[in-house]
Every structure is written in C-alpha cells, then in structure tokens.
Design an enzyme around this catalytic site. Structure first.
Site, PDB file in Angstrom:
ATOM      1  N   CYS A 272       0.865  -1.193   0.000  1.00 50.58           N
ATOM      2  CA  CYS A 272       0.000   0.000   0.000  1.00 50.58           C
ATOM      3  C   CYS A 272       0.893   1.231   0.000  1.00 50.58           C
ATOM      4  O   CYS A 272       2.075   1.132  -0.364  1.00 50.58           O
ATOM      5  CB  CYS A 272      -0.971  -0.019   1.171  1.00 50.58           C
ATOM      6  SG  CYS A 272      -0.193   0.073   2.804  1.00 50.58           S
TER       7      CYS A 272
ATOM      8  N   ASP B 283      -8.268   3.770   1.108  1.00 50.35           N
ATOM      9  CA  ASP B 283      -7.300   4.184   2.132  1.00 50.35           C
ATOM     10  C   ASP B 283      -8.060   4.647   3.382  1.00 50.35           C
ATOM     11  O   ASP B 283      -8.816   5.619   3.327  1.00 50.35           O
ATOM     12  CB  ASP B 283      -6.468   5.337   1.548  1.00 50.35           C
ATOM     13  CG  ASP B 283      -5.366   5.797   2.483  1.00 50.35           C
ATOM     14  OD1 ASP B 283      -5.360   5.378   3.652  1.00 50.35           O
ATOM     15  OD2 ASP B 283      -4.521   6.586   2.034  1.00 50.35           O
TER      16      ASP B 283
ATOM     17  N   ASN C 148       2.324   1.437   4.363  1.00 50.57           N
ATOM     18  CA  ASN C 148       2.641   0.174   5.064  1.00 50.57           C
ATOM     19  C   ASN C 148       2.342   0.264   6.565  1.00 50.57           C
ATOM     20  O   ASN C 148       3.030  -0.356   7.381  1.00 50.57           O
ATOM     21  CB  ASN C 148       4.107  -0.255   4.820  1.00 50.57           C
ATOM     22  CG  ASN C 148       4.413  -1.692   5.229  1.00 50.57           C
ATOM     23  OD1 ASN C 148       5.532  -2.011   5.628  1.00 50.57           O
ATOM     24  ND2 ASN C 148       3.444  -2.586   5.160  1.00 50.57           N
TER      25      ASN C 148
ATOM     26  N   CYS D   9      -1.358   0.784   7.409  1.00 49.90           N
ATOM     27  CA  CYS D   9      -2.794   0.467   7.521  1.00 49.90           C
ATOM     28  C   CYS D   9      -3.164  -0.774   6.714  1.00 49.90           C
ATOM     29  O   CYS D   9      -3.266  -1.875   7.250  1.00 49.90           O
ATOM     30  CB  CYS D   9      -3.656   1.655   7.090  1.00 49.90           C
ATOM     31  SG  CYS D   9      -3.395   3.151   8.068  1.00 49.90           S
ATOM     32  N   ARG D  10      -3.363  -0.606   5.404  1.00 53.85           N
ATOM     33  CA  ARG D  10      -3.920  -1.695   4.601  1.00 53.85           C
ATOM     34  C   ARG D  10      -2.982  -2.883   4.418  1.00 53.85           C
ATOM     35  O   ARG D  10      -3.397  -4.039   4.626  1.00 53.85           O
ATOM     36  CB  ARG D  10      -4.333  -1.164   3.215  1.00 53.85           C
ATOM     37  CG  ARG D  10      -5.492  -0.193   3.280  1.00 53.85           C
ATOM     38  CD  ARG D  10      -5.653   0.582   1.989  1.00 53.85           C
ATOM     39  NE  ARG D  10      -4.525   1.487   1.763  1.00 53.85           N
ATOM     40  CZ  ARG D  10      -4.359   2.241   0.691  1.00 53.85           C
ATOM     41  NH1 ARG D  10      -5.227   2.164  -0.299  1.00 53.85           N
ATOM     42  NH2 ARG D  10      -3.325   3.055   0.590  1.00 53.85           N
ATOM     43  N   SER D  11      -1.727  -2.632   4.021  1.00 54.54           N
ATOM     44  CA  SER D  11      -0.859  -3.793   3.711  1.00 54.54           C
ATOM     45  C   SER D  11      -0.434  -4.601   4.942  1.00 54.54           C
ATOM     46  O   SER D  11      -0.353  -5.831   4.835  1.00 54.54           O
ATOM     47  CB  SER D  11       0.330  -3.396   2.824  1.00 54.54           C
ATOM     48  OG  SER D  11       1.181  -2.488   3.462  1.00 54.54           O
TER      49      SER D  11
HETATM   50  P1  4NP Z   1      -1.810   2.807   4.084  1.00 54.21           P
HETATM   51  O1  4NP Z   1      -2.462   4.150   4.663  1.00 54.21           O
HETATM   52  O2  4NP Z   1      -1.262   3.154   2.719  1.00 54.21           O
HETATM   53  O3  4NP Z   1      -2.963   1.872   4.021  1.00 54.21           O
HETATM   54  O4  4NP Z   1      -0.728   2.389   5.058  1.00 54.21           O
HETATM   55  C1  4NP Z   1      -1.769   5.372   4.701  1.00 54.21           C
HETATM   56  C2  4NP Z   1      -0.888   5.628   5.726  1.00 54.21           C
HETATM   57  C3  4NP Z   1      -0.251   6.843   5.780  1.00 54.21           C
HETATM   58  C4  4NP Z   1      -0.488   7.799   4.803  1.00 54.21           C
HETATM   59  C5  4NP Z   1      -1.369   7.525   3.778  1.00 54.21           C
HETATM   60  C6  4NP Z   1      -2.009   6.302   3.732  1.00 54.21           C
HETATM   61  N1  4NP Z   1       0.152   9.050   4.877  1.00 54.21           N
HETATM   62  O5  4NP Z   1      -0.152   9.915   4.035  1.00 54.21           O
HETATM   63  O6  4NP Z   1       0.981   9.278   5.747  1.00 54.21           O
END
Ligand code: 4NP
Length: 152
Positions: free
Chosen positions: A3, A119, A6, A8-10
């Site tokens: 993702c 997201d 790294n 939240c989703r992944s």
């Molecule tokens: P992820 O979520 O891609 O599912 O881990 C996010 C975590 C952090 C950010 C964006 C999405 N960020 O902009 O910091």
C-alpha cells in the site's frame, strides 16, 4: 502486500494472509511494504492493530518498510491496494515478467475491475473494518485459487 504507507492496509493484508497460510499449512511466505517511505520503522496504525485484534490476528509486531526492486525477485505475486500503488510499483519493475506479478488485490474478487481497497488513514474505525472484510474475502479467494496452482 503493498500500500502507500505500510501502516494500515498492507500490514492488515499481511496478517490476514499469514493466518490463512498457517491454517491451510501452505508452504508460502508473505510480507508487506509501502510505496512511500514516510512511515518506515513504525508499527502499524493503532486502529489497524485494534481492528485486527478484534478479528483474532496480532499485527502489533510488524514494522513498516518501503517496497524495493528486490521484492520483485523475492516474490511470485505482488498485490497492491489501489491503482496509485499499482503505478508506483510497476514503475520499478525491471522487466515485463516482473510487471506481470503485480495486480490489485480486489481483482481476486472482481476480476479486471481494478477496484481499490479504500485508504482508511483519514477515516473511521468502520473504514478499517471495511478494509478488513474486503481483504479477508480477497485472501480467501486467493488461497482457493493459488492452492491448486501449488498443490497440483
Ligand atoms: P496505508 O495508509 O497506505 O494503508 O498504510 C496510509 C498511511 C499513511 C499515509 C497515507 C495512507 N500518509 O499519508 O501518511
């Protein structure tokens, strides 16, 4: 499992698939990474940890890292969460063969639709729970599909 951050989703996807791999005694390995480097070294987001804990999977020990070109040689399949991740990963692919390893994870459920796992970073606990259910269903399908590939 890839993702953006790294956190939240992944890492949720890594925890979900790892639990199924253990359950089905499959000789597979799973890892996760982010296309961005902002959260490298961090634990998963507390909301991701909590939702996963509620669903019986402990991901509190995972550490965020950034996707690198070496991942193309370490893995047979690379599942991304949305089309932005897809473009970022494809850009690093050394050849067409490696590009073919990359797919959106929800294409396991909705083939060719290129649907995103939304997201949840700026969202609510419900959004995190929605991520869990989407990835959980996609991983069930993935196991069903690839188990035959590996078991003959
Ligand atoms: P992820 O979520 O891609 O599912 O881990 C996010 C975590 C952090 C950010 C964006 C999405 N960020 O902009 O910091």
């Amino acid at each position: 499992m890839v993702c953006l951050g790294n956190i939240c989703r992944s890492p949720m996807a890594e925890g979900i698939l790892r639990q199924k791999i253990i359950l089905h005694r499959l000789p597979w390995r799973v890892d996760s990474a982010g296309t961005g480097g902002w959260h490298v070294g961090e634990s998963p987001d507390a909301r991701a940890i909590n939702v996963m804990k509620k669903m019986g999977v402990d991901i509190s020990g995972l550490t965020a890292r950034q996707f690198t070109v070496h991942d193309f040689f370490r893995f047979d399949h690379i599942f991304v969460m949305d089309s932005s991740n897809y473009l970022d990963v494809i850009r690093l692919a050394p050849s067409e063969q490696e590009k073919n390893k990359v797919d959106l994870i929800l294409n396991q459920l909705y083939e060719g639709k290129n649907m995103a796992v939304p997201d949840p970073y700026y969202g609510s606990m419900d959004d995190f729970m929605n991520v869990y259910h989407l990835i959980n269903k996609a991983c069930d399908r993935l196991i069903e599909k690839f188990m035959h590939e590996y078991m003959g």
